[in-house]
Structures are given as C-alpha cells and as structure tokens.
Scaffold this active site. Structure first.
Site: not given
Ligand code: M6R
Length: 611
Positions: A2, A27, A73, A99-100, A484, A488, A491, A507, A606
């Site tokens: 948010c 956010r 969010w 926000n929270g 990673e 990506k 997402e 395995h 984010k």
């Molecule tokens: O701001 P942070 O690095 O603590 O965030 C951690 C994760 O939320 C962040 O890396 C998330 O997995 C991303 N969307 C990855 O692309």
C-alpha cells in the site's frame, strides 16, 4: 504494501496526491482513492489503478488544500470500491488511509458492533478509524489524543494518515512498522510511504520512527511519542533526483533497471574498491570487522530475491572467509525461536529496507545481542536504521516490482565484504585477493557486454513463451542464480518455474522432463562445469529442451544444447552478477510477449510491509 500520500499547504492537493500515488503504485495497485478537505470532506475511491480513478474523477469537485491518497494491496477484504481507502468514520467527519495490518481488529470490531457501530467494508482500517472516533467522542478529546489512546490498544503494523473536518488544514499521522516520510516545503508539508511523491518540491525530509505521531499543518510539523512528549524532528537531505524515478525512454522500469546495471554495480564499487591500492573501504563494515572475523557464524536474513543474494554470499563467505554461514528466510527465522548467541553476526539483505519479516527478525536478533549489519538499498529505511552497521548498495530507486539491479548490487556489496574480511583474517592469499579485486572491477563492463544479447533473448522469448513450465538448474555459485531466474519468470510471465541445484534433478524433477519442458541451465565455466555438462546430457537424453547460459567460446557445451546464451567468462565468485542478466532479460521479454504488465505483476507489491 500500500502506498500513502498526503499534502497540506497552499497548492491544490489533488494533483500532488495523484502524481504521488502514481509513483507509489509499485507498492500495491488493486484499488485507489483520495480524500480532500475544503470545508467539507470529499472522498473518492474505486477498484483499479490510479489512472482509472483519475479518469473517473474528471469533472468532479477536486478542490482542497489538504488531502490524503492511497493505493492498495488488499489484505482484509477483496479489492473493491467499498474496501478501497480512504475510509470515513461513522459520523463522516474523519477520513483515514492505512498501510499495514491491525491484528486485533476482530475483537475491536465486535466491541464496536456491540456499541451500535455498523461497517461498510471488510477492512481492519475502518475498524481502527471508528475505534479512534469512539475514543474521541467518549473522552471528549482531540483527534490527536484519541489516536494516541487507540494506538496503545492495537496490535499489528500501521502507517495511518487522518483528516478531520474540524481541523481543515491538519493531517494526523502515526507509524509502527510501515514507512512514513514527511517532506518539508515552504509553508507546506508532504507525506509519503517513500520520498518519491515529494521529489520535485523539497529535498528536506524527516523519516518518522515507530511509535511516533505527527501533527502536520502547512507551517508546522510537530512530532510526539505515544506518551505525548515532543520529539525534535531530525531533518535529512535527500540525494535522489527526479530522473531516477522516471522511465527515461524505456518501455518499462524493469527494462530500464536491467540496463542500468553496469552503472549501478559501478556506483556500488566506486569509492570502495581500489584495485591500485589493493584495498576495500567500507566504514560501516570496518567498525565491526573484528566481530565478523571472530564470529562463529554469520546468519543472512532476507526474503525473495534478497534471499537468493544471501545464498550466493553463503558460498562466497564460506569459501573466502572460512566462517560458517546460514541463510534464513526472515519469515521463518522470526517465528522459530532460533538460537542466537551474543556476538553472532546477522546480515540483513533488503532492497526496500522495509520488508516486515526481515525487520522483525533483526529486531529480535538484536534484542538477543547479535550484531546486525544491513545490506540495504533505500537510504534511511527501517532496516538500515535498525542495523548497527552495514553498507548501502547504491543502486538507486528500483521501481519495477521484479528486483533486478538491486540483486546485482547486493552481490557486489556482499562480495566486497567477504573479500575485506578474508583479507583481514588471512584466509585468502594476496594473489587470489588481488585477482578477485580485479575481477570485481571488471563486472560492470562484462554486464554491459551481456546486455548486448537482448535481441537474441527476445527471439528466444518468442520461441518459449507458450511453455507451461520451466526448470532452472545450476550448481555452486550458479545454483542461486537458477533460483533467481525461476523467480523472475514466475513473477513476470506467470509461468510455473522451479529452480534446483542441477544434481538434485535426479532426485525428483527429472520426472518432469519431456520434449515440451524448457530447462534453463546456468553452466558458465567454473569448478563444477563438467558436472553440469553431465546434467545437460541427462536432460537431452530425455528429449528436454536445453537453453544454456554458458561462457563465451564454450563451443563444446554449445553443441549439446538447443539454445545457448554466451556471456563473458569471469571468476566463479563474481560470475552470478553476469549470468543472472540474461535470465532477467528472458523473464522480461516473455512477460512482454505475453502482453503482461511487467512492472506491476498481478498480486505482487514491491515492498512487503505486512507479514
Ligand atoms: O525489499 P526486499 O529486498 O526486502 O524485498 C524482498 C522480496 O520481497 C523481493 O525480493 C521480491 O521477492 C521481489 N519481487 C523479487 O523480484
């Protein structure tokens, strides 16, 4: 999660708030709303993105010099017009954004229902707002006092901004656990989840701390703690330029941020890595160098992409520093009653510096005597301020929800820390140390070379975009890179993808391999290269499609694969910063080919400021 914006001053509040909300949309972006005070209180809100609200408000009365805005969010209640913020109190006199998460809202709600309150939305926010109003009415007190009393009784995390028709130029704000920045202008104040909504108006900001309450008027900012004692605001200078939060000609922030990496890695090394003097200067680490060298173990705590950076760092620290390293998901660590000894070194890795789980995990560890070092991108963020020391990654604002440049900058910082400690501790010989300093200094130009592969990767994206699943494999330093790459892809393109250590394939995951399964293998030249090549053979024997990221000139491996992406060769310690780049591009171009909003993928936000 948010985004919140507020303004009070001589300007019309609406344009400031709408522009600010667009910048904070990363956010959360499932519903949005504004409240404006102009004698009366006007609240407009709806499901959907900021631009949709803006369209819907054409021709409406948007006048007012004090206002608040929210981009959501969803946590409690589905995205809908009625669950969107701002919420209005029962009397209609108060409006609030939040926000929270208010964890004890069910109990509070029941108490209020018993007193005759009725709720329009399913949100915890409307409950807190009416709770505040109930206290205000019962105690015949000011809104400020009612907020203070209410916040002592709620559990959970919040930033709240409130408008009150009885105080038309005042915003009451409070925080615990979620971020709040207040920008100081000339007879005006700006409020935001981060500084982006206020960049063109002021460079002077105050980062509000947990358990602080702000009474914000055009010409006055009063900060207090929940005990009603005044606190002197600590004013800091922002060093972010507006250009850093604009797309700069790129189609998406994600692409811009991928392409910024040669510069961001360079910025991260600049002033720290000296290949001539053969030194690494990191003052926030130097202060704790003795403790790190003597540590029985280092615990890396992070989430998501930052956790993957921690995994790469585990390999590097154990190899170079000979210190036992554990890498923990913050969300598990914080609830697991972990054994922490005074003197344990915790490295918290976070782009935003606001991830709720990471923040609480380090607060718990700090309370038990651990030394907390932060590897954080956002200057002044909560994790940076909670840490004893550490190093900023200096990657600049990362706006695309998928983390890219933050990851490579984290790796650059963590590699420098490991090299510095190894050198101090004598666990690396001078020749290897100097070699690695030089290798590190060459990473920006090697990443720039890897970026030239973009057209080739765009074609690959077209070829594989309709696959239902992907497997990503790597060994050693490239195993976290495989994780990673898979994250990506998930997402951005909503394709199911799993990352595995290449040898683990036998395995279980090998059962998935058939002619329709693309398997991305990160197989750059390193100590395990011949082993990964065997894994490639095993996939080919089962008719899987292999897309391999290999070192330039490795024609033997290239001959076995369906598609290859050749990146500049580098020492295995620094190679992840280079081999991840084509995987970022592949995810990006597949997302674009599928016509998805790569900067704002569904269901994500984010900055994960709720647990
Ligand atoms: O701001 P942070 O690095 O603590 O965030 C951690 C994760 O939320 C962040 O890396 C998330 O997995 C991303 N969307 C990855 O692309």
């Amino acid at each position: 999660m948010c985004g919140i914006v507020g303004y009070t001053g001589p300007k019309e509040a609406y344009p400031v708030i709408i522009k600010g909300l667009k910048r904070l949309e990363y956010r959360g972006y499932d519903s949005t709303g504004v409240a404006l005070l102009d004698g009366s209180l006007k609240v407009y809100k709806k499901k959907g993105r900021v631009a949709e609200l803006e369209d819907a408000l054409v021709g409406k009365d948007l006048h007012g010099h004090t206002g608040i805005g929210h981009t959501r969010w969803a946590t409690h209640g589905e995205p809908s017009d009625v669950n969107a913020h701002p919420h209005q109190s029962s009397s209609g006199k108060l409006a609030m954004i939040h926000n929270g998460i208010i964890e004890n809202y069910v109990q509070l709600k029941q108490d209020l229902i018993n007193k005759g309150y009725r709720f329009k939305s399913e949100t915890d926010t409307e409950v807190l707002l009416n709770f505040i109003e109930e206290i205000k009415n019962n105690n015949h007190c000011s809104l400020e006092e009612a907020v203070r009393v209410a916040l002592k009784r709620v559990t959970g995390a919040y930033v709240i901004l409130l408008l009150n028709t009885e105080e038309p130029d005042t915003i009451i704000a409070a925080r615990k656990g979620s971020p709040l920045v207040i920008g100081i202008g000339k007879n005006e104040h700006f409020l935001g989840s981060d500084a982006s909504p206020m960049l063109e108006y002021t460079k002077e900001v105050v980062y509000v701390n947990d358990y602080e309450l702000a009474i914000v008027k055009p010409d006055e900012l009063i900060l207090k703690n929940l005990g009603n004692e005044k606190i002197t605001p600590y004013v800091q200078k922002l060093d972010i330029e507006l250009a850093a939060i604009e797309k700069g000609g790129y189609d998406h922030f994600m692409l811009k941020e991928i392409f910024e990496q040669p510069q961001t890695i360079f910025d991260c090394l600049r002033g720290r890595l000296d290949t001539i003097g053969e030194t690494i200067t990191m003052s926030g680490i130097q202060q704790y160098a003795d403790q790190i060298m003597k540590a029985n173990r280092i615990v890396m705590i992070a989430c998501g992409t930052s956790w993957h950076a921690g995994l790469v760092a585990e390999y590097i620290f154990e190899e170079l520093c000979r210190i036992n390293v554990e890498v923990e998901y913050a969300s598990e660590f914080r609830y697991r009653n972990p054994v922490i000894h005074p003197g344990d070194v915790i490295i918290a890795i976070s782009q935003s510096g606001e991830t709720a789980d990471t923040l609480v995990a380090i607060e718990n560890a700090k309370a038990q005597g651990a030394i907390i070092l932060g590897v954080v991108n956002v200057v002044g963020s909560s994790i940076a301020r909670t840490s004893h020391g550490g190093a900023y990654t200096h990657a600049g604002p990362e706006i695309g929800v998928a983390s890219t440049k933050a990851f490579t900058a984290q790796l650059a910082v963590l590699t420098m820390i490991a090299l510095k400690i190894a050198h101090n501790k004598g666990t690396i010989d001078q020749e290897r140390y100097v070699h690695l300093l030089n290798e590190l200094s060459e990473v920006p130009s090697k990443v720039a070379t890897a970026l030239k592969l973009k057209d080739q990767i765009r074609i690959l994206a077209e070829k594989y975009k309709d696959a239902r699943d992907f497997l990503y494999l790597g060994r050693g330093y490239n195993f976290p890179v495989a994780l990673e790459g898979a994250l990506k892809l998930k997402e951005i393109s909503y394709i199911h993808a799993e990352g595995y250590p290449a040898a683990e394939m036998k395995h279980g995951p090998i059962a998935l391999v058939d002619k329709d399964l693309p398997v991305v293998v990160v197989a750059t030249k390193d100590a395990y290269h011949h082993k990964v090549v065997s894994n490639i053979q095993e996939i080919k024997a089962r008719k899987g499609k292999v897309i391999a990221v290999i070192s330039e000139g490795d024609s033997a491996t290239a001959a076995m694969c369906d598609d290859v992406i050749m990146v500049p060769e580098a020492d295995e310690i620094v190679a992840p910063m280079i081999s991840v780049v084509p995987l970022q591009l592949l995810a990006y171009y597949i997302g674009v080919a599928k016509d998805y909003d790569v900067d704002k993928p569904r269901n994500l936000a984010k900055s994960v400021t709720v647990e």
